[in-house]
Design a protein around this motif. Structure first.
Motif, PDB file in Angstrom:
ATOM      1  N   ASP A   1      11.241  13.986  13.078  1.00  0.00           N
ATOM      2  CA  ASP A   1       9.934  14.176  13.648  1.00  0.00           C
ATOM      3  C   ASP A   1       9.259  13.164  14.255  1.00  0.00           C
ATOM      4  OD1 ASP A   1       9.247  12.434  11.611  1.00  0.00           O
ATOM      5  OD2 ASP A   1       7.992  14.077  10.414  1.00  0.00           O
ATOM      6  N   GLY A   2      10.032  11.959  14.408  1.00  0.00           N
ATOM      7  CA  GLY A   2       9.666  10.691  15.221  1.00  0.00           C
ATOM      8  C   GLY A   2       8.931   9.644  14.359  1.00  0.00           C
ATOM      9  N   TYR A   3       8.676  10.069  13.118  1.00  0.00           N
ATOM     10  CA  TYR A   3       8.108   9.031  12.169  1.00  0.00           C
ATOM     11  C   TYR A   3       9.270   8.296  11.466  1.00  0.00           C
ATOM     12  CZ  TYR A   3       3.426  10.859  12.625  1.00  0.00           C
ATOM     13  OH  TYR A   3       2.158  11.190  12.974  1.00  0.00           O
ATOM     14  N   HIS A   4       8.918   7.407  10.642  1.00  0.00           N
ATOM     15  CA  HIS A   4       9.837   6.658   9.879  1.00  0.00           C
ATOM     16  C   HIS A   4       9.838   7.192   8.453  1.00  0.00           C
ATOM     17  CE1 HIS A   4       9.972   4.594  13.595  1.00  0.00           C
ATOM     18  NE2 HIS A   4      11.111   4.302  13.498  1.00  0.00           N
TER      19      HIS A   4
ATOM     20  N   GLY B   1      -3.058  11.838   9.096  1.00  0.00           N
ATOM     21  CA  GLY B   1      -2.322  10.502   9.246  1.00  0.00           C
ATOM     22  C   GLY B   1      -1.830  10.273   7.881  1.00  0.00           C
ATOM     23  N   SER B   2      -0.649   9.467   7.934  1.00  0.00           N
ATOM     24  CA  SER B   2       0.309   9.199   6.998  1.00  0.00           C
ATOM     25  C   SER B   2      -0.354   8.318   5.729  1.00  0.00           C
ATOM     26  CB  SER B   2       1.458   8.425   7.630  1.00  0.00           C
ATOM     27  OG  SER B   2       1.829   8.996   8.559  1.00  0.00           O
ATOM     28  N   ASP B   3      -1.642   7.497   6.172  1.00  0.00           N
ATOM     29  CA  ASP B   3      -2.255   6.730   5.163  1.00  0.00           C
ATOM     30  C   ASP B   3      -3.307   7.797   4.364  1.00  0.00           C
ATOM     31  OD1 ASP B   3      -0.593   4.453   5.411  1.00  0.00           O
ATOM     32  OD2 ASP B   3      -2.007   3.567   6.758  1.00  0.00           O
TER      33      ASP B   3
ATOM     34  N   GLY C   1       8.471   9.178   1.922  1.00  0.00           N
ATOM     35  CA  GLY C   1       8.352  10.112   2.785  1.00  0.00           C
ATOM     36  C   GLY C   1       7.814   9.348   4.175  1.00  0.00           C
ATOM     37  N   ARG C   2       6.998  10.085   4.693  1.00  0.00           N
ATOM     38  CA  ARG C   2       6.076   9.537   5.890  1.00  0.00           C
ATOM     39  C   ARG C   2       5.034   8.504   5.287  1.00  0.00           C
ATOM     40  NH1 ARG C   2       2.625  13.811   8.050  1.00  0.00           N
ATOM     41  NH2 ARG C   2       1.443  12.124   8.853  1.00  0.00           N
ATOM     42  N   GLY C   3       4.905   8.363   4.054  1.00  0.00           N
ATOM     43  CA  GLY C   3       3.730   7.426   3.353  1.00  0.00           C
ATOM     44  C   GLY C   3       2.908   8.367   2.802  1.00  0.00           C
TER      45      GLY C   3
ATOM     46  N   ALA D   1       4.650  -1.327  16.837  1.00  0.00           N
ATOM     47  CA  ALA D   1       5.208  -1.755  15.609  1.00  0.00           C
ATOM     48  C   ALA D   1       6.544  -1.161  15.101  1.00  0.00           C
ATOM     49  CB  ALA D   1       4.433  -2.113  14.478  1.00  0.00           C
ATOM     50  N   TYR D   2       6.495   0.314  14.901  1.00  0.00           N
ATOM     51  CA  TYR D   2       7.687   1.032  14.417  1.00  0.00           C
ATOM     52  C   TYR D   2       8.521   1.287  15.570  1.00  0.00           C
ATOM     53  CZ  TYR D   2       5.264   2.277  10.087  1.00  0.00           C
ATOM     54  OH  TYR D   2       4.698   2.023   8.702  1.00  0.00           O
ATOM     55  N   GLN D   3       8.031   1.609  16.703  1.00  0.00           N
ATOM     56  CA  GLN D   3       8.965   1.597  17.986  1.00  0.00           C
ATOM     57  C   GLN D   3       9.888   0.394  18.157  1.00  0.00           C
ATOM     58  OE1 GLN D   3       6.588   3.342  21.293  1.00  0.00           O
ATOM     59  NE2 GLN D   3       6.247   5.054  20.141  1.00  0.00           N
TER      60      GLN D   3
HETATM   61  O1  C5P Z   1       0.429   8.936  10.633  1.00  0.00           O
HETATM   62  P1  C5P Z   1      -0.282   7.789  11.553  1.00  0.00           P
HETATM   63  O2  C5P Z   1      -0.896   8.629  12.730  1.00  0.00           O
HETATM   64  O3  C5P Z   1      -1.259   6.940  10.921  1.00  0.00           O
HETATM   65  O4  C5P Z   1       0.825   7.000  12.097  1.00  0.00           O
HETATM   66  C1  C5P Z   1       0.466   6.099  13.367  1.00  0.00           C
HETATM   67  C2  C5P Z   1       1.800   5.688  13.881  1.00  0.00           C
HETATM   68  O5  C5P Z   1       2.585   5.117  13.055  1.00  0.00           O
HETATM   69  C3  C5P Z   1       2.893   7.023  14.515  1.00  0.00           C
HETATM   70  O6  C5P Z   1       2.417   7.640  15.471  1.00  0.00           O
HETATM   71  C4  C5P Z   1       4.140   6.298  14.380  1.00  0.00           C
HETATM   72  O7  C5P Z   1       4.435   5.741  15.549  1.00  0.00           O
HETATM   73  C5  C5P Z   1       4.068   5.129  13.250  1.00  0.00           C
HETATM   74  N1  C5P Z   1       4.521   5.768  11.944  1.00  0.00           N
HETATM   75  C6  C5P Z   1       5.824   6.015  11.728  1.00  0.00           C
HETATM   76  N2  C5P Z   1       6.365   6.366  10.403  1.00  0.00           N
HETATM   77  C7  C5P Z   1       5.554   6.353   9.573  1.00  0.00           C
HETATM   78  C8  C5P Z   1       4.173   6.186   9.479  1.00  0.00           C
HETATM   79  C9  C5P Z   1       3.614   5.831  10.931  1.00  0.00           C
HETATM   80  O8  C5P Z   1       6.882   5.796  12.716  1.00  0.00           O
HETATM   81  N3  C5P Z   1       5.984   6.857   8.334  1.00  0.00           N
END
Ligand code: C5P
Length: 312
Positions: free
Chosen positions: A24-27, A138-140, A154-156, A185-187
């Motif tokens: 899904d593009g996340y980590h 959002g993940s947090d 997971g995504r957090g 930062a993640y990319q």
């Molecule tokens: O989930 P949230 O919108 O806070 O994440 C902000 C950005 O951080 C995402 O768009 C993604 O680029 C990156 N991210 C990620 N993997 C995660 C959480 C955040 O790549 N588990």
């Protein structure tokens, strides 16, 4: 109908490991998150019209639909349209104390809106129902609802609560004019360190298990500040510190003051120093201020806390 004021704490990462990229593009992450008592205040006032209005005294915080707090209210209005129609709109006032784009979960304001509207509209949602809604924002955000000390995988957004650690202090340092984009930062991490896709559910389970039974969790269970300080870890430092020499310099200055440990929080650029006592934290704050007299550097002293969003 009454108004509500809520306290929304910031968080720091004691541990952040990037396990791999997700489809899904996340980590996929393994983190240990900790609430601190540096907090925003969010006031919710019922309106007689069906308007959702956000006000904030901070110039960097948008007051339109791009504000995550507005999106939280819109999500609630869409999910609970009957309650929205019955109770009307809301004015959300954010008293911002947590620095913006700092790696400290400014999205905690959105968590406060979910908790506040649950009360205002008398929805009776459980904590896990609120966490599910929070994960859409959002993940947090789910962690901000729960707060305290927790493992996040997971995504957090997948949380396991850990024993509370509210005897420790932090000094936080951030250059006011410096912000770091979390997606960047993640990319960049993915580009530089080839974070490969993790499709294999079994290896994911093993990684999550390794964190649960790992040394950081053991140190937290023993409330061992010295060990925690030595085990601080953040993979994102590998991309943010080389790109932002000021942050690296700040981290070194803080580390040389004899703290339990120092590290960048989340995607930065905030650096925190872990301290055993309030006195030590005051000493560290004074020493860092003397070493870096730059007026652009903001410093805060905060204590670990064990609460998520709470009514004030
Ligand atoms: O989930 P949230 O919108 O806070 O994440 C902000 C950005 O951080 C995402 O768009 C993604 O680029 C990156 N991210 C990620 N993997 C995660 C959480 C955040 O790549 N588990």
């Amino acid at each position: 109908m009454r108004s509500y004021s809520l306290i929304a704490c910031a968080k720091i990462n004691l541990y952040l490991e990037i396990i791999g990229a997700r489809p899904d593009g996340y980590h996929e992450l393994a983190m240990v998150l900790q609430s601190i008592d540096l907090a925003d205040q969010i006031d919710l006032r019922p309106l007689s019209t069906d308007t959702i209005r956000v006000r904030c005294d901070h110039p960097q915080v948008p007051q339109d639909k791009s504000n995550l707090a507005t999106r939280a209210a819109e999500l609630m209005a869409a999910q609970f349209s009957k309650a929205f129609a019955q109770y009307g709109g809301v004015e959300i006032t954010i008293h911002k104390r947590i620095p913006v784009a700092a790696g400290l979960a400014g999205s905690t304001d959105a968590a406060a809106v979910l908790v506040g509207l649950n009360l205002l509209w008398q929805l009776g949602l459980t904590q896990s129902e609120l966490e599910e809604l929070a994960a859409q924002l959002g993940s947090d955000v789910p962690f901000c609802i729960v707060g305290g000390t927790a493992i996040a995988t997971g995504r957090g957004d997948q949380l396991s609560t850990l024993p509370s650690l509210d005897h420790l202090y932090v000094v936080l340092g951030k250059y006011r004019s410096l912000t770091v984009s979390t997606p960047w930062a993640y990319q960049t991490y993915r580009q530089q360190f080839g974070s490969s896709d993790v499709a294999d559910k079994q290896s994911l389970k093993q990684r999550a298990y390794a964190v649960h039974s790992g040394p950081m969790v053991s140190a937290i269970s023993h409330k061992d500040g010295v060990q925690i300080g030595q085990l601080l870890h953040n993979d994102l430092e590998r991309v943010v510190l080389p790109a932002y020499p000021q942050v690296l310099q700040l981290r070194s200055a803080i580390n040389s003051t004899g703290v339990l440990g120092a590290m960048m929080s989340g995607s930065g650029p905030t650096v925190f120093a872990l301290c055993e006592t309030h006195e030590q934290a005051q000493h560290v704050k004074r020493t860092v201020r003397a070493a870096i007299p730059d007026p652009d550097l903001d410093l805060w002293l905060a204590r670990f806390c064990s609460t998520g969003i709470r009514v004030f």
